[in-house]
Each structure stands twice: as structure tokens, then as C-alpha cells.
Design a protein around this motif. Sequence first.
Motif, short mmCIF file in Angstrom:
data_model
loop_
_atom_site.label_atom_id
_atom_site.label_comp_id
_atom_site.label_asym_id
_atom_site.label_seq_id
_atom_site.Cartn_x
_atom_site.Cartn_y
_atom_site.Cartn_z
N PHE A 143 0.85 -1.18 0.00
CA PHE A 143 0.00 0.00 0.00
C PHE A 143 0.89 1.25 0.00
O PHE A 143 1.91 1.28 0.70
CB PHE A 143 -0.91 0.04 1.22
N TRP A 147 -3.85 3.15 3.24
CA TRP A 147 -3.76 1.74 3.55
C TRP A 147 -5.11 1.25 4.04
O TRP A 147 -6.03 2.03 4.28
CB TRP A 147 -2.67 1.47 4.59
N VAL A 155 3.22 -0.87 4.23
CA VAL A 155 2.59 0.42 3.93
C VAL A 155 3.69 1.47 3.80
O VAL A 155 4.50 1.64 4.71
CB VAL A 155 1.60 0.84 5.03
#
Length: 338
Positions: A143, A147, A155
Motif C-alpha cells: 500500500f 492503507w 505500507v
Amino acid sequence: MASIKDVAAEAGVSVATVSRVLNDHPSVSADARTRVLTAVEALGYRPNAVARSLRTDQTHALGLVISDVLNPYFTELARSVEEEARALGYSVIIGNADERPDLQDHHVRTLLDRRIDGLLVSPTDGGSPLMLEAARAGTPMVFVDRWIPGVDVPVIRTDGRAAVRDLVAHLHGLGHRRLAIIAGPAATTTGQERVGAFREALRAYGIELPDSYIGQGDFQAESGRRVTEEFLRLPEPPEVVFAADNLMTLGALDAIRARGMRVPHDIALAAFDDVPWFVHTDPPITAIAQPTGELGRAAVQALVDRIEGRPSTSVTLPARLVVRRSCGEPSQTRRSTP
């Protein structure tokens, strides 16, 4: 056009050895590798990517699903992703979700069907079952910017809380007390985080954030225009409008000018997400800048690490306040807060 057999003949090795070199197999001797690469260069050989993917089960293609390709922030992010991927030997296929969860999932499903090696996503909301399913299935995924809580993938994001505190301190120092925010979608992590950081920063100065000073936007210019018009109709309008992304800032500026008002003489304006054109407005806009290029590069590196079996972790980078003249600053002011 040269074939792999031509390369093998030129280098004096077998076709299998050429294939191993092109796929970076460790079993090839340094001498054979040098001869093959020299022959590849001399003959101008280019391996067929589709055929190679069938042999190695890799396409050397990454999928990138961004929230809004028209948003300058995501345009810059996509560019940095493409540049870093190319440097690492990967191509990028981009899908534009246009801030729509259904379109986001359409692109994710299409990219997975095309057998990409890994997926970069800036989610449009926090509730996509498809994303959770893909992560549980072992799809290499990262991500970026936003997220989805509960989905266990790296992330790569910006922490803007310190920069928001710097902004509020700056505004307080200029004498502003009535501060309003145009928030991003509550379904996005960035939308939630920026409102929370703004509220927390105000409380440090004993200032509450009333509901009437929180306008619900959607990271699009029209919502910034609509919310600002609502603020300006209040019995006691805010002294400052802080827009939680650059497009909503543009909409806010349009609404202020449509009323015949001037920034910052009649109302101050600040933004999250600095973009190059902010320096060209009159006055230039005070903004919180994200390290967009670094985010894109770090996201690609994290994804490629996962694809190639290396450890991969989340990365959080700091945002910074860029002071210009849209909040009543002295005309010579232009500084950046680390």
C-alpha cells in the motif's frame, strides 16, 4: 532480428546457458556470463518478454492502482513509481480508480488476471474484500499513501501529524483563532488522519474544532468549492480554511474569489499536498509538502523485495510545512519547516 540461438552461437555457449544468463541464474560462470552479455549487446538481441514470462512464471510487470490520476500528487507518485520500476527491470501498468471503490476493484482484478508480479495500491476506501483476499492468497502487494487496516502488507506512507502541528502553530502565531478544515473522505485513512491531527493540534492551543468548521470533502475540487461556500455562509465564518488536499484547495480558492473576496486579506487558505502550481497563485499558497518521489521509490523497492523473496517492511516518511503568503505572512516570508 537476432534470436537466442544467434546469441548462443556468437558467445560459443548453449541456448540453455544464454537463458540462464538472461534470467540471472547464479549457476553461470563469470566468463560465460560476460561472453553472453557481450553477444547480446553486439547483436542487439532483445528477449521476448511474453515468452520469458511463460518460462519463468514472471512478467516483470507491476500493477499500480492510484486514487485519481488527475490529482497532481498522484501523477507525481505514478511517475516516480514508473522510473524506479524501470531502473529495477520492471514495467508498470496503471489503473485510475477515480476515487471509486468499484473502479479500484475492477483494476485490481484486471491486473491480477494479467499475471502481474506484484501490486501497488493507494486504496480509495478501507473496506475492499478483494484486497484482503489478494493479500491472503499471497499476492505480493504494497500500500502506498493510504492503507487498509487489517490487511497485512507493507505500507509506504507520509506521517503528516508533525507538519499539521507546525501549520497550526504558524497560524496561531499569525493571530488566527477560527480555523476550519475541508476533510477528505472519512472512509480513507488519510482523510481520518488529517482531521485527527488538525483537531489535536488545535487543542494544544485551547481551540476546539466545532462540527460547523469540519466540511466533508472527497479529494475533488468541486467538494472544496462546495464546503468553502458553506463556511462563508456561517454567521461567524472561519478566519482560515485548511484543505486536506491540493484539488480541494483549488476549489476553495475558486469559491473565495467567486465571492469577490481576497486571500489572505478576507480569509486565509492553507493546503495539505504541496504542488508546483501553488507558487504561481496570487498569493502563493502555504502548504504541507509530502516527499512524493521518495514515497514512490520506496514503494517499488518494498514490492520488488517481496517479489524476489527479500524481507520487506513498512516505511513512514515525514511531511514538512512550506510557508508562503496565503495566511497573512509578511511578503518576504518563504521558509520550509524540516
